[in-house]
Every structure is written in structure tokens, then in C-alpha cells.
Design an enzyme around this catalytic site. Sequence first.
Site, mmCIF file in Angstrom:
data_model
loop_
_atom_site.group_PDB
_atom_site.id
_atom_site.type_symbol
_atom_site.label_atom_id
_atom_site.label_comp_id
_atom_site.label_asym_id
_atom_site.label_seq_id
_atom_site.Cartn_x
_atom_site.Cartn_y
_atom_site.Cartn_z
ATOM 1 N N ASP A 1 -5.298 16.747 -7.623
ATOM 2 C CA ASP A 1 -5.827 16.011 -6.479
ATOM 3 C C ASP A 1 -7.113 16.692 -6.023
ATOM 4 O OD1 ASP A 1 -3.487 14.632 -6.745
ATOM 5 O OD2 ASP A 1 -2.644 15.205 -4.805
ATOM 6 N N ASP B 1 3.224 3.661 -2.394
ATOM 7 C CA ASP B 1 3.444 4.831 -1.550
ATOM 8 C C ASP B 1 4.217 4.368 -0.315
ATOM 9 O OD1 ASP B 1 1.835 6.067 -3.418
ATOM 10 O OD2 ASP B 1 0.033 5.931 -2.184
#
Length: 241
Positions: free
Chosen positions: A9, A130
Site C-alpha cells: 500500500d 470493502d
Amino acid sequence: MLTLLPAVDVRNGKAVRLRQGESGSETDYGSPFDAALQWVEQGAQWIHMVDLDAAFGTGNNRAQVHDIVEQLGQQVSIELSGGIRDDASLEAAFDAGAARVNIGTAALENPEWTAQVIARYGDKVAVGLDVRGTTLAGRGWTSEGGNLFDMIDILNQAGCSRYVVTDVNRDGMMSGPNVELLAQVAAHTDAYVTASGGISKLDDLTAIAKIGNGVDAAILGKSLYSGAFSLKDALELTQNA
């Protein structure tokens, strides 16, 4: 065999990990290229790379991320995520060499475009789901996007071949994966499912593999960066399962 995708990330040019997806909770792990390279050298066949700034709408690391994809894309398959919301960002990801893109917010906000992309690119497109509970989260997990299973119904009709399911409340918390949620999603679709969030020990991978029913991959983040277990051990476990 469960496919493992170490995560890289990227925020402000650095490899980071977040807690529960919260902006400002970053732990800095240095160079994204070095992070990706170490997973390649340790045997990863896939990497899940996320441009967090693009996801949060606070800028982007596109040039840096695409450079990593171009340099390592011949050695490893890279799934690229974060801020892919239109034709330009989608095509740029593929032009850089991404093996697959993960579309998140755009699937919630622009389902017609997402359906067109799925029709065009097939299994080179995954949709990131998500969730907190069964409520979808978008815009870097800062907005609500409706009911999980209602969205899956829409995306199933569009022919989505893979979902990346992240329990936001468990992400980066080392609290174990939400096996029940993953099983519910798998039962609601014929698509493949990638598990994400909460994995903290090798037994968690065994539990995910036992779900079956299309749950065939898992993203590894904090567990690897914190040294909870090694990628080598995880790969050996999944290959021998």
C-alpha cells in the site's frame, strides 16, 4: 491451493499499513519498490498494490506505482488498486503492465461503467467489496455505499468474475479473518473470492482455504510486515494443503 497476494500500500511515496483503513493511522515501511521486491524474491506469484492517495482522493502515486509495475511485472503478476474510476486510469494501469485491476469506489458510484469494463476485460477485472458489517465503504473507506449483497446481485448480473472482500473493521488489526462473511459472499455468487483483512497467523490461512466454494486467494498485509509469519512459510502451507 490458496493464492497469496502480499500487499504493498503506497501513501506519500512510502509503503505503509493502515489500521481499519483510517487515514493518519499509517505505519511507514519505507520504499514501495523494496517492499514489492522482497515479496518477489521470497516467492510471491502475485502482489496486491494499492495507491492509497488515489483511493482517499488526496493525490496519487501513479507514476511511482506504474514504474514498479513496469519493473517487476515480468517477474510477478500485479493486481493494481486505488483510484481506478475512469477509462484513463484503467487504461494507464493496464498499459503499465498490471495483470489485474481492482475496482472499488467506481463499482459503487458508477455501476454502468463498471459493467462495461467487466464486459471488455473479463477476469482481468476484480471488484473490491470493502465492508463494515454488510455496509459497503467507498472513497478510501470514508463513505457508505449500500448493502453488500444487493451490490453483489448487480455485479453478478454484469458477469463479475472475482470479488476482493475486505472486512474494514479487521484490516490491519491482526484479529483474524471474517470467515463467516467470506462464506456468505461465496454462497451468494459463482465468482471467485479473495479474502482480505485480519489475517494474523498461519491457521487463518487454513481456515480460509477450508471455506472452498470459490474462495481461492488471500491478501497478506500486516501479518507479513510485522513478522507474524514469513511468506515462505505461508506459501509452503498453501502449496501443501
